[in-house]
Scaffold this active site. Structure first.
Site, PDB file in Angstrom:
ATOM      1  CE  LYS A 176      23.159 -27.345  84.346  1.00 56.08           C
ATOM      2  NZ  LYS A 176      23.947 -27.025  83.143  1.00 56.08           N
ATOM      3  CE  LYS A 229      19.546 -28.317  82.951  1.00 51.29           C
ATOM      4  NZ  LYS A 229      20.742 -27.986  82.281  1.00 51.29           N
TER       5      LYS A 229
END
Ligand code: PBG
Length: 305
Positions: A176, A229
Site C-alpha cells: 500500500k 493499492k
C-alpha cells in the site's frame, strides 16, 4: 474467442461506507454515486450488487464518535459490525470483507496508536487484532488489514485462531503506497490525519523491491490474499507480485482513480463506460484476480448484458 483476459462480475468487490442511523444515504461530494449509508442501506446496496453478479463487499465505517484508542473499531455494536449483520441478513451468500484499520475511528486520523506525535507500531497491533476479532464475531468472512503496521497479519491470524475463527481469511493490503489517490476516500470516511501524513507506514511510490519484501512478510505471517493499492499507477507492481507469489491477488482501484474518471466524464471529455471497462480490464491483464472498485455494480451490469 481469442480474448486473453476476461473481466467478469465475479472478479469485483464493492466498497461501502457504513454510518449510524436508519435510512441514511449521504452522497460523497468528490465521489458521485458513492454514499455514506446506514446499515439498512448498506444491506440494500449489497443485495443490489449481489443481484448484478458481484460476489463480495468490503465495508468501511464512520463511527458515531472518535477517540484516541479507536474504540468504535472494535465495539460489538460498531457501525461496521452492525453493517456486517445487516448484509448477512439481506444477502446471505455474499462474501463479506471487513476493512481492518483504526484511522476512521481515531480522533487524530492515524492508522495506529499515537503518543508524543509518533505512531506506535507494536502497541497498535493489539487494537488492530481486537478489531479483526470483533468483525469476525459479527460474521465477516474475510478481514482486510489496511493499516500497514509491521506484523499486523501475524497478530490478526493469531488472535483469530485463539478466538475460534480459524476459518476467517486475511486479505492483506500488503503493498500500500502513500498516495494522493486516497484523497476522496478520506472525505468519504472522514479519516484524513490531523497532523503529519502516512509516509512513515505506507510506502514510497518510487519503491518496487520494497513491495516484494512487504508481500513476502505478509505471506510468511499467514495472509490468504495479497493486495496492491492503488491500481492503475502501480500495474508493474501488480504484475511483479503476481509472478512472484501464488496467493490470490487483489488490486484496489481507489477513490481518486474513480473520481478522475467521473470528473472527466461529467465534463464530456471521456466516455465513462468505455474508460471504466478499459481500466478494469487493464488491471486484470496486469495480473489481478480480484478488483476492489466503486464501479463494481455498474461494471457488473454492463458485463452481464
Ligand atoms: C484505511 C484505508 C484507506 C483506503 C482504504 N483503507 C485510506 C488511507 O490509507 O488513507 C483508501 C481507499 C480509497 O482511496 O479508495 N487505512
Amino acid at each position: 474467442m481469442v480474448r486473453e483476459v476476461r473481466l467478469s462480475p465475479e472478479n469485483l468487490v464493492l466498497p461501502l461506507f457504513a454510518c449510524p442511523g436508519e435510512g441514511v444515504r449521504r452522497e460523497v461530494a468528490s465521489m458521485p454515486g458513492v454514499f455514506n449509508l446506514s446499515a439498512d442501506e448498506v444491506a440494500r446496496e449489497a443485495a443490489a450488487a449481489f443481484d448484478a453478479g458481484v460476489p463480495a463487499v468490503i465495508l468501511f465505517g464512520l463511527p458515531e464518535s472518535k477517540d484516541e484508542t479507536a474504540a468504535g473499531a472494535y465495539a460489538s455494536k460498531g457501525v461496521v459490525q452492525e453493517a456486517i449483520r445487516a448484509v448477512r441478513r439481506a444477502a446471505p451468500e455474499m462474501v463479506i470483507i471487513a476493512d481492518t484499520c483504526l484511522c476512521e475511528y481515531t480522533s487524530h486520523g492515524h492508522c495506529g496508536v499515537v503518543r508524543g506525535g509518533e505512531v506506535l507500531n507494536d502497541e497498535s497491533l493489539e487494537l488492530i487484532a481486537r478489531t479483526a476479532v470483533s468483525q469476525a464475531e459479527a460474521g465477516a468472512d474475510i478481514v482486510a488489514p489496511s493499516a500497514m503496521m509491521d506484523g499486523q497479519v501475524g497478530a490478526i491470524r493469531e488472535a483469530l485462531d485463539d478466538a475460534g475463527f480459524e476459518h476467517v481469511a486475511v486479505m492483506a493490503y500488503a503493498v500500500k503506497y502513500a498516495s494522493g489517490f486516497y484523497g476522496p476516500f478520506r472525505e468519504a470516511a472522514d479519516s484524513a490525519p490531523s497532523f503529519g501524513d502516512r509516509r512513515a507506514y505506507q510506502m514510497d511510490a518510487a519503491n518496487a523491491r520494497e513491495a516484494m519484501r512487504e508481500a513476502e512478510l505478509d505471506v510468511m505471517e499467514g495472509a490468504d490474499f495479497l493486495m496492491v493499492k492503488p491500481a492503475t499507477a502501480y500495474l508493474d507492481i501488480v504484475r511483479a507480485v503476481r509472478e512472484r507469489f501464488d496467493l490470490p491477488l487483489a488490486a484496489y482501484h481507489v477513490s481518486g482513480e474513480y473520481a478522475m474518471i467521473k470528473a472527466a466524464a461529467e465534463r464530456g471529455w471521456i466516455d465513462e463506460q468505455r474508460v471504466m471497462l478499459e481500466t478494469l480490464t487493464g488491471i486484470r491483464r496486469a495480473g489481478a484476480d480480484i478488483i476492489l472498485t466503486y464501479y463494481a455494480t455498474e461494471a457488473a451490469k454492463l458485463l452481464r448484458r
